[in-house]
Design a protein around this motif. Structure first.
Motif, mmCIF file in Angstrom:
data_model
loop_
_atom_site.group_PDB
_atom_site.id
_atom_site.type_symbol
_atom_site.label_atom_id
_atom_site.label_comp_id
_atom_site.label_asym_id
_atom_site.label_seq_id
_atom_site.Cartn_x
_atom_site.Cartn_y
_atom_site.Cartn_z
ATOM 1 N N LEU A 136 36.096 44.838 27.423
ATOM 2 C CA LEU A 136 35.448 46.103 27.773
ATOM 3 C C LEU A 136 33.982 45.892 28.136
ATOM 4 C CD1 LEU A 136 35.620 49.215 27.938
ATOM 5 C CD2 LEU A 136 35.017 49.267 25.504
ATOM 6 N N LYS A 137 33.307 45.013 27.414
ATOM 7 C CA LYS A 137 31.888 44.758 27.657
ATOM 8 C C LYS A 137 31.628 44.220 29.071
ATOM 9 C CE LYS A 137 29.757 42.513 24.323
ATOM 10 N NZ LYS A 137 29.560 41.545 23.213
ATOM 11 N N GLN A 138 32.639 43.598 29.667
ATOM 12 C CA GLN A 138 32.467 43.000 30.989
ATOM 13 C C GLN A 138 32.702 43.978 32.139
ATOM 14 O OE1 GLN A 138 31.214 39.928 31.352
ATOM 15 N NE2 GLN A 138 31.075 39.992 29.099
ATOM 16 N N TYR A 139 33.331 45.120 31.844
ATOM 17 C CA TYR A 139 33.705 46.037 32.928
ATOM 18 C C TYR A 139 32.477 46.550 33.682
ATOM 19 C CZ TYR A 139 38.742 46.429 32.315
ATOM 20 O OH TYR A 139 40.088 46.181 32.313
ATOM 21 N N GLU A 140 31.465 46.958 32.958
ATOM 22 C CA GLU A 140 30.254 47.470 33.602
ATOM 23 C C GLU A 140 29.378 46.324 34.106
ATOM 24 O OE1 GLU A 140 26.497 50.355 32.421
ATOM 25 O OE2 GLU A 140 28.437 50.691 31.450
ATOM 26 N N ALA A 141 29.294 45.264 33.301
ATOM 27 C CA ALA A 141 28.434 44.126 33.668
ATOM 28 C C ALA A 141 28.918 43.436 34.940
ATOM 29 C CB ALA A 141 28.385 43.128 32.509
ATOM 30 N N SER A 142 30.229 43.377 35.140
ATOM 31 C CA SER A 142 30.795 42.687 36.307
ATOM 32 C C SER A 142 30.960 43.604 37.513
ATOM 33 C CB SER A 142 32.157 42.089 35.949
ATOM 34 O OG SER A 142 33.097 43.132 35.661
ATOM 35 N N GLY A 143 30.686 44.894 37.339
ATOM 36 C CA GLY A 143 30.828 45.833 38.433
ATOM 37 C C GLY A 143 32.239 46.334 38.639
ATOM 38 N N THR A 144 33.113 46.070 37.667
ATOM 39 C CA THR A 144 34.482 46.580 37.758
ATOM 40 C C THR A 144 34.467 48.102 37.815
ATOM 41 O OG1 THR A 144 35.286 44.670 36.505
ATOM 42 C CG2 THR A 144 36.766 46.564 36.677
#
Length: 300
Positions: free
Chosen positions: A216-224
């Motif tokens: 979940l932490k990567q969704y915003e950081a990766s631009g998903t």
């Protein structure tokens, strides 16, 4: 009188068995119902209640120690009735959840009280006259009761831990295709048409939820997605542990059980929102952003 006691005991026992197995078919839902009463820390008691109901039902059907069993059943029924009445009058809970997913038996408040009143009559009669009818606990009865309890435990275990499968827009979806404002999500989030969102509903004590957090932490950081919004139940101890352990880069909005469970009673559940519309629901552990986008492309 002896025949009357036996008939009353069998009727009451069958009701307890239906109730116990009904809950076992959806143990997680029964556990969430307990959470709605504000008892999140003891929601595990759902499994214990199911087991006790089934044991009491079997003892009544087989006429084992009817006086003691009848009294135990009266105590259980009294507790269930008082708890349900409290929920109905003070917490706006109309569904007693007495028989799990067997919705045709989870009827109105008036009918539930009437049914329980009839059960009280049967059980009080059994309790008062139980000494007249005592069956021995023979070998085949022990084996049968053990087999039934093993089956109930197996079913309850399956439905309590929930599916490890990830459901992309499956038949479990409630809001897919609906606008945010025309669904229960509108009470929790405000969205913009030119942005994408992932709304993640979880509880701090759920291992499947916690297994999803790093993804979940990567969704915003990766631009998903443009923004991640997390929703959880109020739990000051669990929240402190969560923040210290995972150090999330997103905020968590917390709610009381009655409020959050109006959105979903399945955790974790994620909602992908685009153009102010719910495009996808994901039930179960959240996949990484790459798997999510790949699946999203397949569905277009």
């Amino acid at each position: 009188m002896k025949r009357r006691i036996r008939i009353y005991a069998i009727i009451a026992g069958i009701v307890f068995l239906i109730s116990g197995f009904g809950k076992a078919l959806a143990t997680a839902d029964f556990s969430h119902l307990i959470i709605r009463y504000g008892l999140q820390t003891v929601s595990w008691i759902a499994v214990l209640i199911i087991g006790v109901e089934i044991i009491v039902g079997l003892l009544l059907v087989f006429h084992i120690r009817l006086k003691e069993t009848g009294f135990t059943a009266i105590v259980l029924l009294t507790a269930f009735t008082l708890i349900y009445a409290y929920g109905y009058f003070f917490m706006d809970m109309e569904d007693c959840g007495c028989f799990g997913p067997v919705s045709v038996l989870n009827t109105s408040f008036a009918f539930t009280l009437t049914r329980n009143a009839v059960l009280f009559y049967l059980l009080i009669y059994v309790w008062k006259n139980g000494r007249r009818t005592v069956s021995s606990l023979t070998g085949w009865k022990i084996m049968f009761i053990t087999a039934v309890l093993c089956a109930a435990s197996f079913i309850s275990g399956l439905t309590y831990t929930g599916d490890d499968m990830i459901y992309f827009g499956s038949r479990k979806s409630q809001y897919t295709g609906k606008s945010v404002q025309n669904s229960a999500l509108g009470d929790f989030v405000s969205t913009s048409k030119d942005s994408t969102y992932l709304v993640f509903a979880f509880i701090y004590s759920c291992p499947h939820c916690l297994n999803s957090i790093e993804n979940l932490k990567q969704y915003e950081a990766s631009g998903t997605v443009d923004k991640v919004i997390a929703l959880s139940l109020k739990d000051s101890v669990g929240e402190k542990f969560f923040i210290n352990t995972f150090q999330p880069g997103f905020t968590v909005q917390t709610y009381d059980p009655q409020t959050l469970l109006q959105l979903t009673n399945s955790f974790p559940t994620a909602y992908y929102i685009k153009n102010d519309t719910v495009k996808l629901e994901i039930h179960g552990e959240l996949p990484c952003g790459y798997v999510f986008l790949r699946q999203l492309r397949k569905m277009r």
